[in-house]
Design an enzyme around this catalytic site. Sequence first.
Site, PDB file in Angstrom:
ATOM      1  CB  SER A  75       3.370  96.064  64.274  1.00  0.00           C
ATOM      2  OG  SER A  75       3.641  94.871  63.574  1.00  0.00           O
ATOM      3  CG  HIS A  82       7.510  97.492  63.371  1.00  0.00           C
ATOM      4  ND1 HIS A  82       8.816  97.755  63.741  1.00  0.00           N
ATOM      5  CD2 HIS A  82       7.321  96.160  63.594  1.00  0.00           C
ATOM      6  CE1 HIS A  82       9.384  96.641  64.170  1.00  0.00           C
ATOM      7  NE2 HIS A  82       8.500  95.651  64.087  1.00  0.00           N
ATOM      8  CG  ASP A  95       6.805  92.754  62.484  1.00  0.00           C
ATOM      9  OD1 ASP A  95       7.889  92.919  63.060  1.00  0.00           O
ATOM     10  OD2 ASP A  95       5.736  93.255  62.883  1.00  0.00           O
ATOM     11  CG  MET A 139       7.951  86.984  60.705  1.00  0.00           C
ATOM     12  SD  MET A 139       6.564  86.380  61.662  1.00  0.00           S
ATOM     13  CE  MET A 139       6.127  87.871  62.572  1.00  0.00           C
ATOM     14  CG  HIS A 170      11.564  93.417  63.362  1.00  0.00           C
ATOM     15  ND1 HIS A 170      10.643  93.015  64.317  1.00  0.00           N
ATOM     16  CD2 HIS A 170      12.716  92.751  63.652  1.00  0.00           C
ATOM     17  CE1 HIS A 170      11.214  92.142  65.138  1.00  0.00           C
ATOM     18  NE2 HIS A 170      12.464  91.956  64.748  1.00  0.00           N
ATOM     19  CG  MET A 209      11.661  88.880  63.352  1.00  0.00           C
ATOM     20  SD  MET A 209       9.948  88.937  63.884  1.00  0.00           S
ATOM     21  CE  MET A 209       9.335  90.156  62.725  1.00  0.00           C
ATOM     22  CG  MET A 225      12.631  91.153  69.468  1.00  0.00           C
ATOM     23  SD  MET A 225      11.391  92.075  68.523  1.00  0.00           S
ATOM     24  CE  MET A 225       9.895  91.129  68.835  1.00  0.00           C
ATOM     25  CG  ASP A 246       8.305  94.551  67.842  1.00  0.00           C
ATOM     26  OD1 ASP A 246       7.071  94.502  68.002  1.00  0.00           O
ATOM     27  OD2 ASP A 246       8.900  94.095  66.831  1.00  0.00           O
TER      28      ASP A 246
HETATM   29  C1  DX5 Z   1       6.468  90.033  66.610  1.00  0.00           C
HETATM   30  C2  DX5 Z   1       6.635  91.276  65.778  1.00  0.00           C
HETATM   31  C3  DX5 Z   1       5.883  92.445  66.304  1.00  0.00           C
HETATM   32  C4  DX5 Z   1       4.372  92.249  66.409  1.00  0.00           C
HETATM   33  C5  DX5 Z   1       3.973  92.925  67.677  1.00  0.00           C
HETATM   34  O1  DX5 Z   1       7.398  89.089  66.232  1.00  0.00           O
HETATM   35  O2  DX5 Z   1       7.986  91.655  65.701  1.00  0.00           O
HETATM   36  O3  DX5 Z   1       6.187  93.639  65.591  1.00  0.00           O
HETATM   37  O4  DX5 Z   1       3.647  92.774  65.341  1.00  0.00           O
HETATM   38  O5  DX5 Z   1       2.648  92.627  67.926  1.00  0.00           O
HETATM   39  P1  DX5 Z   1       1.904  93.051  69.262  1.00  0.00           P
HETATM   40  O6  DX5 Z   1       2.037  94.554  69.376  1.00  0.00           O
HETATM   41  O7  DX5 Z   1       0.503  92.596  69.025  1.00  0.00           O
HETATM   42  O8  DX5 Z   1       2.583  92.329  70.393  1.00  0.00           O
HETATM   43 ZN    ZN Z   2       8.493  93.665  64.833  1.00  0.00          ZN
END
Ligand code: DX5
Ligand code: ZN
Length: 215
Positions: free
Chosen positions: A6, A31, A33, A35, A64, A66, A135, A173
């Site tokens: 990630s 990956h 993320d 947000m 991903h 969010m 998740m 994840d």
């Molecule tokens: C959290 C993200 C994850 C995050 C995971 O909302 O979707 O992808 O990067 O981080 P770790 O592996 O540190 O829990």
């Molecule tokens: Zn993620």
Amino acid sequence: MKVSPSLLSANFANLTPEIEMINASEADYLHIDVMDGVFVPNISFGFPVIKAVGKICTKPLDVHLMIVEPEKWISQVRDTGAWLMNVHYEACTHLNSAVARIHQAGMKAGVTLNPSTPVCMLQDIITDVDLVLLMSVNPGFGGQAFIKNTLKKTRELKKLILESGSSALIEVDGGVNETTGKELAEAGADVLVAGSYIFGTPNPEERINLLKGLR
Ligand code: DX5
Ligand code: ZN
């Protein structure tokens, strides 16, 4: 095991060496993320950053989202060169149409479940999706502790996939490390996302290999 490091835990002030490390590693995907500060209580980065990363990353991008109303952004995600677009079940009123439109745009479609959303909600869409992302933390931040109930959800999802004849991959994840990763492998996970576990060490490739070796 497939591994999707990630980017959220990478050094944003100097991304090029981080991506070069991923390119040279055994990682299967990268990956990403996204947000929006609405669906989750945090803001990460947007399309210009993903596009720049996509230009130098040789691994398929596993994006991903969010964000609320992710179906509004399908063409922008496609334009980053993404391999797969993950939308949250909780963010899509018309999930069936969102998945169809992601496919029409030429991407693989993933559906993500928050920790409190039961696997049975996917019963009528499981044969249409390429991947389900479970998740194992509440989305929004890296470095949180793994929610144990995800192991039960992984087993339930594996059963649903086998019984329905779906070919969806199971991705997990949040809070993944060698211990939770091993438990997830035994429960039926196909892809592990890991941020802080991989990027928070001087030797990230070793950790990628360790996760890859889990069965
Ligand atoms: C959290 C993200 C994850 C995050 C995971 O909302 O979707 O992808 O990067 O981080 P770790 O592996 O540190 O829990
Ligand atoms: Zn993620």
